[in-house]
Design a protein around this motif. Structure first.
Motif, PDB file in Angstrom:
ATOM      1  N   ALA A   1      -0.539  -7.722   0.759  1.00 53.77           N
ATOM      2  CA  ALA A   1      -0.462  -6.295   0.444  1.00 53.77           C
ATOM      3  C   ALA A   1      -0.071  -6.143  -1.025  1.00 53.77           C
ATOM      4  CB  ALA A   1       0.568  -5.622   1.335  1.00 53.77           C
ATOM      5  N   PRO A   2      -0.424  -5.024  -1.636  1.00 54.99           N
ATOM      6  CA  PRO A   2      -0.033  -4.819  -3.027  1.00 54.99           C
ATOM      7  C   PRO A   2       1.479  -4.954  -3.203  1.00 54.99           C
ATOM      8  CG  PRO A   2      -1.593  -3.148  -2.358  1.00 54.99           C
ATOM      9  CD  PRO A   2      -1.201  -3.910  -1.120  1.00 54.99           C
TER      10      PRO A   2
ATOM     11  N   THR B   1       5.892  -0.533 -15.079  1.00 55.81           N
ATOM     12  CA  THR B   1       5.729  -0.993 -13.704  1.00 55.81           C
ATOM     13  C   THR B   1       4.250  -1.238 -13.460  1.00 55.81           C
ATOM     14  OG1 THR B   1       7.647   0.246 -12.945  1.00 55.81           O
ATOM     15  CG2 THR B   1       6.042  -0.380 -11.264  1.00 55.81           C
ATOM     16  N   TRP B   2       3.956  -2.346 -12.785  1.00 58.56           N
ATOM     17  CA  TRP B   2       2.573  -2.710 -12.457  1.00 58.56           C
ATOM     18  C   TRP B   2       2.421  -2.822 -10.953  1.00 58.56           C
ATOM     19  CZ3 TRP B   2      -1.597  -4.137 -15.681  1.00 58.56           C
ATOM     20  CH2 TRP B   2      -1.319  -4.068 -17.041  1.00 58.56           C
ATOM     21  N   LYS B   3       1.322  -2.283 -10.439  1.00 57.65           N
ATOM     22  CA  LYS B   3       0.934  -2.503  -9.049  1.00 57.65           C
ATOM     23  C   LYS B   3      -0.026  -3.686  -9.050  1.00 57.65           C
ATOM     24  CE  LYS B   3      -1.137  -0.300  -5.020  1.00 57.65           C
ATOM     25  NZ  LYS B   3      -1.762   0.950  -4.524  1.00 57.65           N
ATOM     26  N   VAL B   4       0.332  -4.740  -8.334  1.00 60.03           N
ATOM     27  CA  VAL B   4      -0.446  -5.977  -8.328  1.00 60.03           C
ATOM     28  C   VAL B   4      -1.242  -6.046  -7.033  1.00 60.03           C
ATOM     29  CG1 VAL B   4      -0.344  -8.484  -8.487  1.00 60.03           C
ATOM     30  CG2 VAL B   4       1.355  -7.089  -9.697  1.00 60.03           C
ATOM     31  N   MET B   5      -2.564  -5.896  -7.154  1.00 57.01           N
ATOM     32  CA  MET B   5      -3.419  -6.017  -5.985  1.00 57.01           C
ATOM     33  C   MET B   5      -3.799  -7.478  -5.743  1.00 57.01           C
ATOM     34  SD  MET B   5      -3.661  -2.838  -7.246  1.00 57.01           S
ATOM     35  CE  MET B   5      -4.989  -2.631  -8.409  1.00 57.01           C
ATOM     36  N   THR B   6      -3.956  -8.256  -6.812  1.00 57.34           N
ATOM     37  CA  THR B   6      -4.307  -9.669  -6.701  1.00 57.34           C
ATOM     38  C   THR B   6      -3.364 -10.529  -7.540  1.00 57.34           C
ATOM     39  OG1 THR B   6      -6.619  -9.045  -6.424  1.00 57.34           O
ATOM     40  CG2 THR B   6      -6.172 -11.352  -6.854  1.00 57.34           C
TER      41      THR B   6
ATOM     42  N   PRO C   1      -9.821  -4.921 -11.461  1.00 58.08           N
ATOM     43  CA  PRO C   1      -9.291  -4.438 -10.191  1.00 58.08           C
ATOM     44  C   PRO C   1      -8.119  -5.261  -9.678  1.00 58.08           C
ATOM     45  CG  PRO C   1     -11.165  -5.821  -9.731  1.00 58.08           C
ATOM     46  CD  PRO C   1     -10.994  -5.793 -11.247  1.00 58.08           C
ATOM     47  N   TYR C   2      -7.611  -6.171 -10.493  1.00 63.55           N
ATOM     48  CA  TYR C   2      -6.566  -7.092 -10.045  1.00 63.55           C
ATOM     49  C   TYR C   2      -5.174  -6.481 -10.089  1.00 63.55           C
ATOM     50  CZ  TYR C   2     -10.572  -9.950 -11.148  1.00 63.55           C
ATOM     51  OH  TYR C   2     -11.849 -10.439 -11.220  1.00 63.55           O
ATOM     52  N   ALA C   3      -4.946  -5.596 -11.059  1.00 67.94           N
ATOM     53  CA  ALA C   3      -3.649  -4.956 -11.215  1.00 67.94           C
ATOM     54  C   ALA C   3      -3.829  -3.670 -12.006  1.00 67.94           C
ATOM     55  CB  ALA C   3      -2.691  -5.887 -11.927  1.00 67.94           C
TER      56      ALA C   3
END
Length: 64
Positions: free
Chosen positions: A27-28, A37-42, A57-59
């Motif tokens: 999960a992110p 602040t970074w949302k990390v998808m990968t 699309p990674y972050a």
């Protein structure tokens, strides 16, 4: 190791390109630094000076 920067943190010289690879599992997740602040998808790369290198699309940077 990526990049060409040689950082000095707390008087200690670190090799050029030294950083951490930050990945999530299922999960992110979020990476918080003093400036953003970074949302990390990968994944993102985080340098010892708190510089975060990421891109869609990674972050995605969510706050500054």
């Amino acid at each position: 190791m990526h990049g060409t920067e040689r950082l000095v943190i707390a008087g200690l010289g670190l090799p050029a390109g030294f950083h951490w690879d930050v990945q999530n599992r299922n999960a992110p997740t979020y990476v918080h630094t003093p400036l953003e602040t970074w949302k990390v998808m990968t994944y993102v790369n985080v340098a010892p000076d708190a510089h975060v290198r990421g891109r869609e699309p990674y972050a995605r940077r969510t706050a500054t």
